[in-house]
Design an enzyme around this catalytic site. Structure first.
Site, short mmCIF file in Angstrom:
data_model
loop_
_atom_site.label_atom_id
_atom_site.label_comp_id
_atom_site.label_asym_id
_atom_site.label_seq_id
_atom_site.Cartn_x
_atom_site.Cartn_y
_atom_site.Cartn_z
CE1 TYR A 157 -9.12 6.82 -9.63
CE2 TYR A 157 -10.54 5.18 -8.61
CZ TYR A 157 -10.38 6.37 -9.28
OH TYR A 157 -11.48 7.13 -9.59
N GLY A 191 -1.41 2.86 -7.51
CA GLY A 191 -1.05 3.49 -6.24
C GLY A 191 0.20 2.87 -5.64
N GLY A 223 -3.16 -2.27 1.39
CA GLY A 223 -2.82 -2.62 2.77
C GLY A 223 -4.09 -2.98 3.50
CB CYS A 277 -9.37 -7.46 4.40
SG CYS A 277 -10.43 -7.27 5.84
CE LYS A 297 -10.83 1.36 3.51
NZ LYS A 297 -11.81 0.53 2.88
#
Ligand SMILES: NC(=O)c1ccc[n+]([C@@H]2O[C@H](COP(=O)([O-])OP(=O)(O)OC[C@H]3O[C@@H](n4cnc5c(N)ncnc54)[C@H](O)[C@@H]3O)[C@@H](O)[C@H]2O)c1
Length: 450
Positions: free
Chosen positions: A257, A259, A263, A266, A327
């Protein structure tokens, strides 16, 4: 089994709780006394779906305990999981001070055989360093106690951590010791019933597997963002391109996807740390460096689109922001694209009016009280009196939108959609100026006040 977990963050708390849930006897130790106190009261310091009830259930059953007492923690488990943070050092490499501090603590208090398990994401060679630290402390104490160190990287995703831990695709264990293999088999047996998930390998391979997995996922994201930037300039719709390439089984639909950049705690630090590891062994990891720089650039695009929509003049404007977490299904804002956006907006003299279903407390913790940050109760309040809307996180509740209604709320009909949640044609028919990612938008037209 008696198990000790050091660190009660996302990974430590999930590991300890899930292992208690299958009947193991677990103590979680943290140096953060306030966190341990909250956990003892049944308060969960992070948002992770399903975790709170699982913690409560296992605390009540007496299988899950929390402590700040290192001696008690070390005495408890034959398995000693290290699940503390490995933040980036000044030069981007993983800072091992917390991991090595735990190794020192274990060495200080151990009186019988222990399997020390690196669950934190750590660079190749860390198991050797942990081994050396424990041995050094034991030598200093003048005692000889047997122990092994193995690598057991964690692959859980925040937001689906319980599912990932209990039903993950694989359980990687890096060791060359049969005694460790036996104990790790016993530890994970409850999760290994359906089919064999345990993958035993060399310690270094296990350590590298974790970085390689994250670097691969980050690469997929940056690749799609790169193509979306091209699509935008070439007048192609990236969503059509995504479907077009995802249908190829060699590529697949997962993780492609476009975007506003990755972030979280990790990907950014792990890609950077792996590139740093590469340069330490004299190899220039060009792809990894590019993945990181594409991502950094992508995070700025939300602000750039907004700024262009307002001819560079955002001073005094109020911008509605939907989504603060990096997220959905988490309250984690580490390295979130929303932070890059908000900080740029503040620098440009704009005000932020934001809503997130879970991350507002975290946002307040990070930025404190300030006049140019208003946190509101829902997505509707966020757009009331705002000049424009930016979508930063694809929470489910943001996925439907009445364009006509939105047009009435905003002073300028500008929507920047960092997650491609809406249909450009619907936005257009509501007379909104809609700027998505990689979808031939009306980027070069200046908006008029509605
Ligand atoms: N968050 C994720 O989604 C995720 C997924 C896979 C792997 N990892 C890796 O797991 C590790 C932990 O990540 P996290 O997100 O859980 O970190 P976190 O920052 O949420 O938690 C770390 C915890 O360790 C505690 N701690 C620090 N020093 C300690 C010590 N000496 N003894 C006991 N506790 C100590 C801290 O107080 C904190 O509570 C990192 O290496 C990370 O890269 C994270």
């Amino acid at each position: 089994m008696k198990i000790t977990v050091f660190g009660t963050g996302y990974v430590g708390l999930v590991t300890g709780t899930c292992l208690a849930d299958v009947g193991h006897d677990v103590i979680c130790m943290d140096v953060d006394a306030a966190k341990i106190e909250r956990l003892k009261q049944g308060e969960i310091p992070i948002f992770e779906p399903g975790l709170e009830s699982m913690v409560t259930r296992n605390v009540e059953a007496g299988r899950l305990n929390f402590t700040t007492d290192a001696r008690e923690a070390v005495a408890h488990g034959v398995l000693q999981f290290i699940a503390v943070g490995t933040p980036p050092d000044e030069d981007g490499s993983a800072d091992l001070k917390y991991v090595l501090a735990v190794a020192g603590t274990i060495g200080e208090h151990m009186d019988d055989y222990k399997v020390i398990i690196d669950k934190s994401t750590v660079p190749v060679g860390t198991a050797d360093r942990v081994h050396a630290r424990v041995a050094e402390v034991l030598k200093h104490r003048g005692v000889s106690v047997a122990f092994d160190v193995c690598s057991n990287p964690e692959f859980l995703k925040e937001g689906a951590a319980l599912e990932d831990f209990t039903r993950g695709a694989r359980i990687v264990v890096g060791t060359d010791s049969e005694a460790v293999r036996e104990r790790m088999r016993e530890c994970y047996a409850p999760y290994n019933r359906n089919h064999e998930k345990l993958m035993f390998m060399d310690v270094r391979a296990a350590e590298l597997t974790k970085y390689a997995a994250n670097a691969m996922l980050a690469t997929k994201i940056s690749f799609m963002n790169e193509i979306s930037n091209l699509a935008e300039r070439l007048g192609a719709d990236i969503e059509e391109v995504r479907r077009g390439i995802g249908s190829d089984p060699r590529i697949g639909y997962h993780f492609i996807y476009p975007g506003c950049g990755y972030g979280g705690s990790c990907f950014p630090k792990d890609v950077q740390a792996l590139a740093r590891t590469a340069s330490q062994v004299g190899y220039e990891a060009e792809l990894l460096t590019a993945v990181e720089s594409v991502n950094k650039r992508q995070k700025v695009t939300l602000f750039e689109k907004l700024s262009r929509a307002f001819d560079g003049d955002l001073a005094g404007k109020t911008i509605a922001v939907w989504g603060l977490a990096f997220k959905p299904n988490t309250d984690d804002m580490r390295d979130a694209p929303s932070r890059t956006l908000m900080e740029a907006l503040w620098a440009a003299g704009a005000k932020v009016q934001a809503y997130d279903p879970e991350a507002m407390k975290e946002c307040r913790r990070i930025y404190g009280e300030r006049d140019d940050l208003v946190l509101v109760a829902d997505r509707i309040q966020a757009v009331k009196g705002a000049d424009a809307l930016v979508v930063c996180t694809e929470w489910k509740e943001f996925r439907t939108l009445d364009g006509e209604w939105l047009k009435q709320q905003l002073a300028f009909p500008v929507v920047v959609d960092g997650r491609n949640l809406f249909e450009p044609s619907a936005m257009k028919s509501a007379c909104l100026m809609y700027y998505a990612v990689g979808r031939g938008d009306s980027m070069h037209q200046a908006p008029e006040a509605s």
